[in-house]
Each structure stands twice: as structure tokens, then as C-alpha cells.
Design an enzyme around this catalytic site. Structure first.
Site, PDB file in Angstrom:
ATOM      1  N   ALA A   1       0.876  -1.134   0.052  1.00  0.00           N
ATOM      2  CA  ALA A   1       0.179   0.150  -0.003  1.00  0.00           C
ATOM      3  C   ALA A   1       0.896   1.291   0.056  1.00  0.00           C
ATOM      4  O   ALA A   1       2.143   1.229   0.619  1.00  0.00           O
ATOM      5  CB  ALA A   1      -0.768   0.148   1.291  1.00  0.00           C
TER       6      ALA A   1
ATOM      7  N   GLY B   1       0.499  -5.075   1.219  1.00  0.00           N
ATOM      8  CA  GLY B   1      -0.758  -4.976  -0.159  1.00  0.00           C
ATOM      9  C   GLY B   1      -0.379  -5.709  -1.391  1.00  0.00           C
ATOM     10  O   GLY B   1      -1.122  -6.183  -1.925  1.00  0.00           O
TER      11      GLY B   1
ATOM     12  N   GLU C   1      -0.845  -9.230  -0.598  1.00  0.00           N
ATOM     13  CA  GLU C   1      -2.313  -9.389  -0.283  1.00  0.00           C
ATOM     14  C   GLU C   1      -2.973  -9.364  -1.682  1.00  0.00           C
ATOM     15  O   GLU C   1      -3.898 -10.188  -1.592  1.00  0.00           O
ATOM     16  CB  GLU C   1      -2.662  -8.363   0.537  1.00  0.00           C
ATOM     17  CG  GLU C   1      -2.133  -8.435   2.001  1.00  0.00           C
ATOM     18  CD  GLU C   1      -2.343  -7.388   3.136  1.00  0.00           C
ATOM     19  OE1 GLU C   1      -2.162  -6.240   2.625  1.00  0.00           O
ATOM     20  OE2 GLU C   1      -2.977  -7.652   3.835  1.00  0.00           O
TER      21      GLU C   1
ATOM     22  N   GLU D   1       4.316  -5.138   7.499  1.00  0.00           N
ATOM     23  CA  GLU D   1       3.359  -4.233   8.135  1.00  0.00           C
ATOM     24  C   GLU D   1       4.057  -3.986   9.665  1.00  0.00           C
ATOM     25  O   GLU D   1       3.920  -2.721   9.796  1.00  0.00           O
ATOM     26  CB  GLU D   1       2.201  -4.639   8.069  1.00  0.00           C
ATOM     27  CG  GLU D   1       1.382  -4.189   6.700  1.00  0.00           C
ATOM     28  CD  GLU D   1       1.373  -5.607   5.607  1.00  0.00           C
ATOM     29  OE1 GLU D   1       2.400  -6.269   6.217  1.00  0.00           O
ATOM     30  OE2 GLU D   1       0.731  -5.407   4.711  1.00  0.00           O
TER      31      GLU D   1
END
Ligand code: COA
Length: 260
Positions: A66, A112, A115, A135
Site C-alpha cells: 500500500a 498490500g 495481499e 507491516e
């Protein structure tokens, strides 16, 4: 919609979506997530598209996570909203698409990015790929489904080790853990994925969509996967694809599926 962060192309039933922010290692900002949602929805509604391949531009990254710059000063509420919106618009959306989505992991797939790859129906990695959920090194946890999908794919112990160490694993280790189905040279990655897509495309798109739904039901809270399978199995009997598939077999010819 004009796309500024992704590239979309389609050829002979196979669509390729390329996340295209190479200067930020294809990090997922809000705009990229919105574009991906739009493109995936459009391709899923297009009956001529039978398989979608998702990859990153350049030779370095699939998606490096992200976009950290975008959420660095978020509040508790904004953080929760970021995860909820992202999961709905992109990660759950990909997983529940009736069109098969292959993740072609061509480099770093972090946070992300991993993911997103895990939301795809399955993954193929290039031999230079590196995967991880870093993270906790940023003081946060995976928020786009990573705490759920990583244990589903590789088991709780291995997933927790990856999450707690924030470490990266190689493509070969990802293959051994069952996170990716194949590892190939980077130059061959897309052609290899297209080869699998060609094999998928010989089969009924309707049945494939129902199979995705039934498999996903195993992982949904409060849903009985066996019941979902029974319903989906029955549904197939009312379709043109089922008539065509069984008739073609009995007539000893190749089936021509329409997806209806
Ligand atoms: N969000 C925002 N920007 C990112 C990013 C991310 N997740 N990952 C990389 N970038 C940006 C860098 O800030 C840099 O931008 P700049 O040139 O404007 O400074 C650019 O992409 C290139 O990255 P850089 O770190 O210089 O490349 P590198 O080869 O030295 O390192 C990584 C590659 C992947 C190891 C490193 O970029 C990294 O650790 N990224 C963050 C991974 C992460 O924690 N993801 C989870 C987020 S929840």
C-alpha cells in the site's frame, strides 16, 4: 474511466492488467485501487474475456505495498476505513470474481502487494520475486486480508512467522510453502501464465465461475461450503454449457462453450 496507474490489454480471450507506477514500485494508492476495481469489473462483464492476468510493470516489483505516503498520518477511523474500502473494492472483489485471475508476481510483492497476489485465484512467480508482509515493521498489521489469506495458503505457523518477522521469502521458498504454484524465469512469466490461461479457456466459463464460488465458500464465515457446492452443482445442470459439454463428449467432439 481513464486509467493513469494501470495498463489494460486483451488478446484472444486473455486480458492483462499491469499495475503501472514503476517510480513507486507500483505501490497501491487510492486511485490505483479505484482503477483496478473499474478494470476488473469491466473485464468480468465482458464475455469475450475468459482469463485475467494481473502483473506489475518493470522488472523489479509486482506491487511494493500500500502507498505508505498516503496513510502515514491517518487516524484510527481513517485506518479502519482504508482497510474496509480496500478489501471491498479490490481484494474481496478479485477473490470473488467469476473470471479466473492469475497473479503473475514479477518482483517484490510486499504488504498490500502480497495481499493482492493472494486475492488472485492462484499465483505464478518469476525467479527474482520476493514476498512478505512487512507491516509490523511499520507499526501496523496487514489490513487487506493478509492475516486471513496467508494462513489459508501456507498454514498458521508459517504465516505468523512471516508476519512477525516482517521478513521476505524467495520465490523458491514461496513455491515450497504453497504460496505460488510455479516459479519461472522472469522473461517467461507472462507467456507461462498465458499457457495456463489457454488450458483454462478450453473449459466451461460458467462451471469455472461456479467452482470459484464453491471453493471460496469454504473460507466464508457462517457459510457451509458443502451446501454451496450442492447448489452450484445443481445450477450447472440448467445451463447451455452443461448441455454442450456432455453432448460434445458423447458425440466425441470438442466442446464449444458460450459461458451461458
Ligand atoms: N509506498 C510508497 N512508496 C513506496 C513504497 C510503498 N509501499 N515502496 C516503495 N516506494 C517508493 C520509494 O519511496 C521510492 O520512492 P522515491 O524514489 O520517490 O523515494 C521508490 O518507490 C523506490 O523505492 P526504494 O525504496 O528506493 O527502492 P529499493 O530498491 O531501495 O527498495 C523495497 C525496495 C521494496 C525493499 C523498499 O522500497 C521497501 O521496503 N518498500 C516498502 C515495502 C513495505 O513496507 N510495504 C508494505 C506497506 S504496508
Amino acid at each position: 474511466m481513464n486509467y493513469e496507474n494501470i495498463l489494460v490489454s486483451a488478446e484472444q480471450g486473455i486480458a492483462t492488467i499491469t499495475i503501472n507506477r514503476p517510480s513507486k514500485l507500483n505501490a497501491l494508492n487510492k486511485a490505483t485501487i479505484a482503477e483496478l476495481h473499474h478494470a476488473l469489473n469491466t473485464l468480468d462483464l465482458d464475455a469475450s474475456v475468459r482469463v485475467i492476468i494481473m502483473t506489475g510493470s518493470g522488472e523489479k516489483a509486482f506491487v511494493a505495498g500500500a502507498d505508505i505516503a498516503e496513510f502515514a498520518d491517518f487516524s484510527v477511523e481513517e485506518g479502519a476505513q482504508l482497510a474496509a474500502q480496500g478489501q471491498e473494492l479490490l481484494f474481496d472483489f478479485v477473490e470473488n470474481l467469476r473470471t479466473p485471475v492469475i497473479g503473475a508476481v514479477n518482483g517484490f510483492a510486499l504488504g498490500g502487494g502480497l495481499e493482492l497476489a493472494m486475492s488472485c485465484h492462484f499465483r505464478v512467480a518469476s525467479d527474482n520475486a520476493k514476498m512478505g508482509l512487512p507491516e509490523v515493521s511499520l507499526g501496523v498489521i496487514p489490513g487487506y486480508g493478509g492475516t486471513q489469506r496467508l494462513p489459508q495458503l501456507i498454514g498458521k505457523g508459517r504465516a505468523l512467522e512471516m508476519i512477525m518477522t516482517a521478513g521476505m521469502i524467495s520465490a523458491e521458498d514461496a513455491y515450497r510453502a504453497g504460496l505460488v504454484n510455479h516459479v519461472v524465469a522472469q522473461a517467461e512469466l507472462l507467456d507461462f501464465c498465458k499457457g495456463i490461461a489457454a488450458r483454462i479457456m478450453k473449459n466451461s466459463p460458467m462451471a469455472i465461475g461456479q467452482a470459484i464460488k464453491a471453493v471460496n465458500a469454504n473460507f466464508k464465515e457462517g457459510v457451509n461450503g458443502f451446501e454451496t457446492e450442492i447448489k452450484a452443482f445443481g445450477k450447472c445442470f440448467g445451463t447451455e454449457d452443461f448441455k454442450e459439454g456432455t453432448t460434445a463428449f458423447l458425440e466425441k467432439r470438442k466442446a464449444e462453450f458460450t459461458g451461458k
